[in-house]
Scaffold this motif. Sequence first.
Motif, PDB file in Angstrom:
ATOM      1  N   LEU A 232       0.854  -1.185   0.000  1.00 50.43           N
ATOM      2  CA  LEU A 232       0.000   0.000   0.000  1.00 50.43           C
ATOM      3  C   LEU A 232       0.890   1.235   0.000  1.00 50.43           C
ATOM      4  O   LEU A 232       1.818   1.321   0.813  1.00 50.43           O
ATOM      5  N   MET A 233       0.589   2.164  -0.910  1.00 51.76           N
ATOM      6  CA  MET A 233       1.423   3.367  -1.028  1.00 51.76           C
ATOM      7  C   MET A 233       0.584   4.542  -1.496  1.00 51.76           C
ATOM      8  O   MET A 233      -0.503   4.363  -2.051  1.00 51.76           O
ATOM      9  N   GLY A 234       1.122   5.722  -1.297  1.00 51.88           N
ATOM     10  CA  GLY A 234       0.490   6.920  -1.814  1.00 51.88           C
ATOM     11  C   GLY A 234       0.769   7.078  -3.302  1.00 51.88           C
ATOM     12  O   GLY A 234       1.671   6.443  -3.861  1.00 51.88           O
ATOM     13  N   ARG A 235       0.006   7.947  -3.931  1.00 52.15           N
ATOM     14  CA  ARG A 235       0.154   8.185  -5.370  1.00 52.15           C
ATOM     15  C   ARG A 235       1.561   8.657  -5.731  1.00 52.15           C
ATOM     16  O   ARG A 235       2.157   8.204  -6.704  1.00 52.15           O
TER      17      ARG A 235
ATOM     18  N   VAL B 149      -2.779   1.813  -4.464  1.00 50.78           N
ATOM     19  CA  VAL B 149      -2.423   3.225  -4.461  1.00 50.78           C
ATOM     20  C   VAL B 149      -3.549   4.030  -3.826  1.00 50.78           C
ATOM     21  O   VAL B 149      -4.723   3.837  -4.156  1.00 50.78           O
ATOM     22  N   ILE B 150      -3.171   4.934  -2.926  1.00 55.80           N
ATOM     23  CA  ILE B 150      -4.121   5.833  -2.274  1.00 55.80           C
ATOM     24  C   ILE B 150      -3.969   7.212  -2.905  1.00 55.80           C
ATOM     25  O   ILE B 150      -2.859   7.745  -2.986  1.00 55.80           O
ATOM     26  N   THR B 151      -5.100   7.772  -3.344  1.00 53.98           N
ATOM     27  CA  THR B 151      -5.096   9.128  -3.880  1.00 53.98           C
ATOM     28  C   THR B 151      -6.434   9.789  -3.591  1.00 53.98           C
ATOM     29  O   THR B 151      -7.470   9.127  -3.579  1.00 53.98           O
ATOM     30  N   HIS B 152      -6.399  11.082  -3.350  1.00 54.78           N
ATOM     31  CA  HIS B 152      -7.636  11.837  -3.142  1.00 54.78           C
ATOM     32  C   HIS B 152      -8.343  12.113  -4.465  1.00 54.78           C
ATOM     33  O   HIS B 152      -9.511  12.485  -4.482  1.00 54.78           O
ATOM     34  N   ASN B 153      -7.629  11.931  -5.568  1.00 55.72           N
ATOM     35  CA  ASN B 153      -8.175  12.187  -6.895  1.00 55.72           C
ATOM     36  C   ASN B 153      -9.049  11.007  -7.324  1.00 55.72           C
ATOM     37  O   ASN B 153      -8.543   9.966  -7.733  1.00 55.72           O
TER      38      ASN B 153
ATOM     39  N   VAL C 277      -0.571  -6.788   5.065  1.00 62.45           N
ATOM     40  CA  VAL C 277      -0.353  -5.786   4.033  1.00 62.45           C
ATOM     41  C   VAL C 277       0.861  -4.964   4.459  1.00 62.45           C
ATOM     42  O   VAL C 277       1.033  -4.652   5.640  1.00 62.45           O
ATOM     43  N   PHE C 278       1.721  -4.664   3.483  1.00 62.28           N
ATOM     44  CA  PHE C 278       2.893  -3.840   3.748  1.00 62.28           C
ATOM     45  C   PHE C 278       2.608  -2.411   3.316  1.00 62.28           C
ATOM     46  O   PHE C 278       2.191  -2.160   2.183  1.00 62.28           O
TER      47      PHE C 278
END
Length: 159
Positions: free
Chosen positions: A42-45, A62-66, A96-97
């Motif tokens: 799990l990672m940010g955009r 991927v985590i994104t606010h978009n 989960v990493f």
Amino acid sequence: MKKIIIAAVSENFVIGKNGRIPWHNKEEIAHFRKTTTGFPVLMGRKTFESIGNPLKDRINIVITHNKFYNQQFPQVLVFDSITSALEYCEKKFEKVFIIGGESIFNQTILIADEIILSKMKFNIDGDAHFPYFELNQWELSSVEDFKDFTIYHYIKKQN
């Protein structure tokens, strides 16, 4: 499901500079690959975009606010919050990493079950840092020393 933060940091807890890891260490990369292969990461955009491609043999999240984030890899799972991503993972995976960057680490440090920290043996200038965490809330499970870094594996103490 175990939520495990895995990161490489300098002695002064820098994790990035100008959107990149400000060093390259093949041995540490091999440790990261061996530890995370076969599990979701799990990672940010910004972290995903700095890597450039999905990490092989792992489910990339991927985590994104978009909400309209359009990336070229259909196999990458995109969520608009850490909560929704973790809810998805909870149903499917034993662990989960969480691989960064700074914002994602800041949002998950209090809910993580484990931290695997590769501490490089130097200070470096950077603009992204690993968050402060209370060592007394963690048990040091193992320490593995390498030429250029030391791996500290922490497990959250049960209250």
